[in-house]
Scaffold this active site. Structure first.
Site, mmCIF file in Angstrom:
data_model
loop_
_atom_site.group_PDB
_atom_site.id
_atom_site.type_symbol
_atom_site.label_atom_id
_atom_site.label_comp_id
_atom_site.label_asym_id
_atom_site.label_seq_id
_atom_site.Cartn_x
_atom_site.Cartn_y
_atom_site.Cartn_z
ATOM 1 N N ASP A 1 8.272 -6.359 0.659
ATOM 2 C CA ASP A 1 7.695 -5.443 -0.325
ATOM 3 C C ASP A 1 8.655 -4.274 -0.498
ATOM 4 O O ASP A 1 9.419 -3.938 0.426
ATOM 5 C CB ASP A 1 6.327 -4.931 0.122
ATOM 6 N N GLU B 1 9.129 -0.160 -2.170
ATOM 7 C CA GLU B 1 8.605 1.049 -2.811
ATOM 8 C C GLU B 1 9.735 1.616 -3.658
ATOM 9 O O GLU B 1 10.897 1.620 -3.234
ATOM 10 C CB GLU B 1 8.141 2.063 -1.773
ATOM 11 N N HIS C 1 3.436 6.557 -2.642
ATOM 12 C CA HIS C 1 3.971 5.973 -1.398
ATOM 13 C C HIS C 1 4.355 7.026 -0.353
ATOM 14 O O HIS C 1 4.774 6.668 0.750
ATOM 15 C CB HIS C 1 5.169 5.067 -1.686
ATOM 16 N N HIS D 1 0.358 1.108 0.653
ATOM 17 C CA HIS D 1 1.398 1.651 -0.224
ATOM 18 C C HIS D 1 2.607 2.142 0.571
ATOM 19 O O HIS D 1 3.350 3.008 0.102
ATOM 20 C CB HIS D 1 0.851 2.767 -1.126
ATOM 21 N N ASP E 1 2.269 -2.985 3.336
ATOM 22 C CA ASP E 1 1.947 -3.975 2.308
ATOM 23 C C ASP E 1 2.594 -5.322 2.622
ATOM 24 O O ASP E 1 2.024 -6.378 2.311
ATOM 25 C CB ASP E 1 2.408 -3.480 0.944
#
Length: 667
Positions: A479, A481, A529, A621, A626
């Site tokens: 994942d 951000e 985030h 987040h 995540d």
């Protein structure tokens, strides 16, 4: 009382009671009728009628009882016996339905139960057999690995008895009769350093902390470098933890290193003492420069060849106090938790020798303190109300203990790169002081857990990945951000991933990096985030982070939630890092659509809620939070996808095509 009777007898008594009750009612009715009529000639008619009625009731009841016994009571008992046989013995045949054909669905239901029981029992036996075989194989492999370790390994109980040892222990400890399961470690090794380190680690707030110590064999006083770690296992029934002791024979190495250190020390001291007598000139200048250049390098190497541990000064004082108290010599320690880098057992024995020798000359009121500390060193001060010897080196010439045969107090000082000095310690007080280095802050290293999956030895991945079963593949679930939602202009500010191998998340293999995006992170993104510009100032740039992630993900199938969004950030940098993310890519959004239908909600929160996966609020987040949530969801969906007749990678990717419009809508 009646519950102890058999079913058939209870049914017989039930019908007998019906017959007797019916007969009694008939007789009672006839008697009442006779009394009301009052005619003598009617007596014979009533008697005959009563006998006929009673016999009829008994006959009818008996006939019904025989039928009930034949078609109900006996089949019920037979069913009970058959069920008991299949529940408590190895009978695995089905139940004959004809034995209870008049009991409706009871016989088929009982047959279904026994059939299911047999199938479950067989499946369980097969599963237990497979698991037992797997555990036996893993046990054999682990034993082989343990046997091939170059060091000796002892697993010891809290009572210091041997619970496991490998073959190298015989090479290191000798073929002694004292080496055996359940035998005391004290029969092989001198226990002073081991007990001291064990008790200190038990009291330590860091349960995973280990320590390096120096121990000696009991028979020939060979020196062994040992690593001691507590063995804290869930479900253990002992009061204290066991421990693992790894051993390496360093007798020859330590003696050689000590001899070389002494030779180099003597040489440097000889040159240093000779320099004042040499005439000025190039030779004296060269020797002076040589001494100045070599001395600091020698001091650095003097402390590296002896096994050291991180030891709180207070623990050192407690150990010394206990040893002196056993010999009738009181000590008043005044120490804190300053962490020293030293051989705790050797320094304790050295201080013990100094304290006893000093007491023998009349020293009183012994105390142990830290005279001073610097960022790198601490001065340990043994103080007393008595003059210290003018030349304390005289107390350093003999071996410290049977456990350190051949090593004197002078060797201990040399190995620690320090010296013993006599200094005043205030009015009427004198001190013997030595400087010890402080322990460096403990680096946050990897977990000491052993990661393995022996199923990989049996895995046979097809050359064509499309034909590979999902559960047999290696996945990297990741994942990102980002600074925003536009892959054309925004950048990654964090990337994290976990690995899924053979259907199991590997807990010790994670990738988690903050990334310097090369641009400011908008406040709106930080609100989601919680990554600020200050947090990524010193982080790796995007290209470096993605190059490292490419190495982490090599050879694995990539998985993400809404993968096209995350992959767009990765593929922008492929040319810059000189690598391509060309492995198969799976999307948990599409997996969710296949399993739950396109009309369902497919956010990560909704998917985790359906699969009962809890992502802590603090981790939601964040890239790693995540990624872990996505990995847990994907792990649970693999058997569901296989049940949906999507057994391999190719079938799943083809199924994705039917739901591609969902991804277009999301993005």
């Amino acid at each position: 009382m009646f519950t102890r009777l058999s079913l058939r007898l209870r049914i017989f008594l039930f019908f007998a009671l019906i017959a007797l009750g019916g007969s009694a009612l008939v007789v009672t009715g006839l008697v009442i009728g006779y009394i009301r009529l009052g005619e003598a000639h009617a007596l014979s008619a009533f008697i005959i009628s009563g006998l006929v009625a009673v016999l009829a009731i008994f006959g009818l009841t008996t006939w019904i009882w025989v039928l009930f016994d034949e078609h109900v009571a006996r089949p019920v008992e037979r069913l009970a016996a058959d069920l008991r046989a299949r529940a408590h013995s190895d009978v695995d045949q089905g139940i004959d339905r004809d034995i209870a054909r008049y009991l409706g669905d009871l016989a088929p239901a009982a047959n279904a139960v026994t059939t299911n029981l047999t199938e479950t029992r067989n499946a369980m036996a097969l599963a237990v057999g497979r698991e037992t075989a797997r555990l036996t194989t893993e046990k054999t492999r682990l034993e082989t690995l343990l046997a091939e370790m170059p060091d000796g390994v002892l697993f010891c109980t809290p009572q210091h008895a041997i619970a496991l040892y490998n073959g190298q222990c015989r090479d290191i400890l000798g073929t002694s009769e004292a080496l055996g399961l359940g035998r005391p470690v004290a029969g092989l090794l001198r226990m002073g350093p081991i007990r001291q380190a064990y008790e200190r680690l038990r009291a330590s707030p860091s349960p995973d902390e280990g320590t390096d110590i120096l121990v000696s064999t009991r028979t020939d006083a060979r020196l062994l470098e040992a690593r001691l770690r507590l063995l804290r296992l869930e479900g253990q029934e002992t009061d204290g933890p066991g421990y693992v002791l790894t051993l390496r024979d360093v007798s020859a190495d330590l003696k050689l290193q000590a001899e070389r250190a002494h030779l180099l020390t003597d040489m440097l001291e000889g040159v240093t003492n000779t320099l004042p007598d040499l005439p000025d000139g190039s030779a004296k200048t060269a020797l002076t420069a040589l001494v100045a250049r070599i001395t600091p390098r020698k001091i650095a190497t003097d402390t590296q060849w002896w096994p050291m541990e991180r030891l709180a000064a207070a623990d050192l004082g407690a150990a010394l106090t206990a040893r002196l108290a056993a010999q009738g010599t009181p000590l008043a320690p005044d120490l804190d938790t300053t962490l020293l880098r030293c051989d705790g057992f050797a320094i304790t024995r050295l201080l013990e020798r100094l304290a006893l020798d000093w007491t023998a000359t009349g020293a009183k009121d012994l105390a142990l303190t830290l005279a001073s500390t610097t960022p790198d060193t601490a001065i340990l001060s043994l103080e007393a109300a008595s003059p210290a010897p003018a030349d304390p080196a005289l107390w350093l010439a003999t071996p410290l203990s049977p456990g350190l045969t051949g090593f004197t107090g002078a060797d201990v000082l040399l190995s620690h790169g320090t010296a013993l000095t006599a200094e005043p310690a205030g009015p009427g007080r004198h001190a013997l002081r030595l400087t010890l280095p402080l322990a460096a802050p403990r680096a946050m290293g990897p977990s000491r857990s052993v990661l393995y999956d022996f199923d990989l030895l049996n895995a046979d991945i097809p050359d064509d990945l499309a034909a590979a079963a999902l559960k047999s593949l290696s996945f990297v679930i990741f994942d990102t951000e980002t600074t925003g939602l536009n892959p054309q202009v925004d950048e990654i500010c964090q990337i994290a991933a976990v690995r899924l191998v053979n259907g199991k998340i590997v807990p010790g293999e994670r990738f988690d990096m903050l990334v310097n995006p090369g641009r400011r992170i908008p406040a709106a993104s930080t609100a989601v985030h919680h990554i600020t510009n200050e947090m990524v100032t010193d982080a790796a740039p995007v290209a470096e982070a993605l190059a490292r992630f490419h190495t982490f993900a090599a050879g694995s199938v990539l998985v993400a939630h809404n993968a096209p969004f995350d992959m767009s950030f990765l593929r922008r940098r492929e040319t810059e890092i000189g690598q391509r993310f060309d492995q198969p890519i799976l999307d948990t959004v599409l997996c969710s659509a296949i399993l739950y239908g396109q009309s369902a909600e497919h956010t990560l929160d909704a998917l985790c809620a359906r699969l009962h996966i809890q992502i802590p609020d603090a981790d939601r987040h964040t890239a790693i939070g995540d990624a872990i949530g996505t990995a847990e969801a994907f792990r649970k969906m693999i058997p569901m996808l296989e049940a949906a007749e999507l057994p391999n990678l190719g079938a799943l990717i083809r199924a994705f095509d039917r739901h591609s419009r969902l991804i277009e809508h999301l993005n």
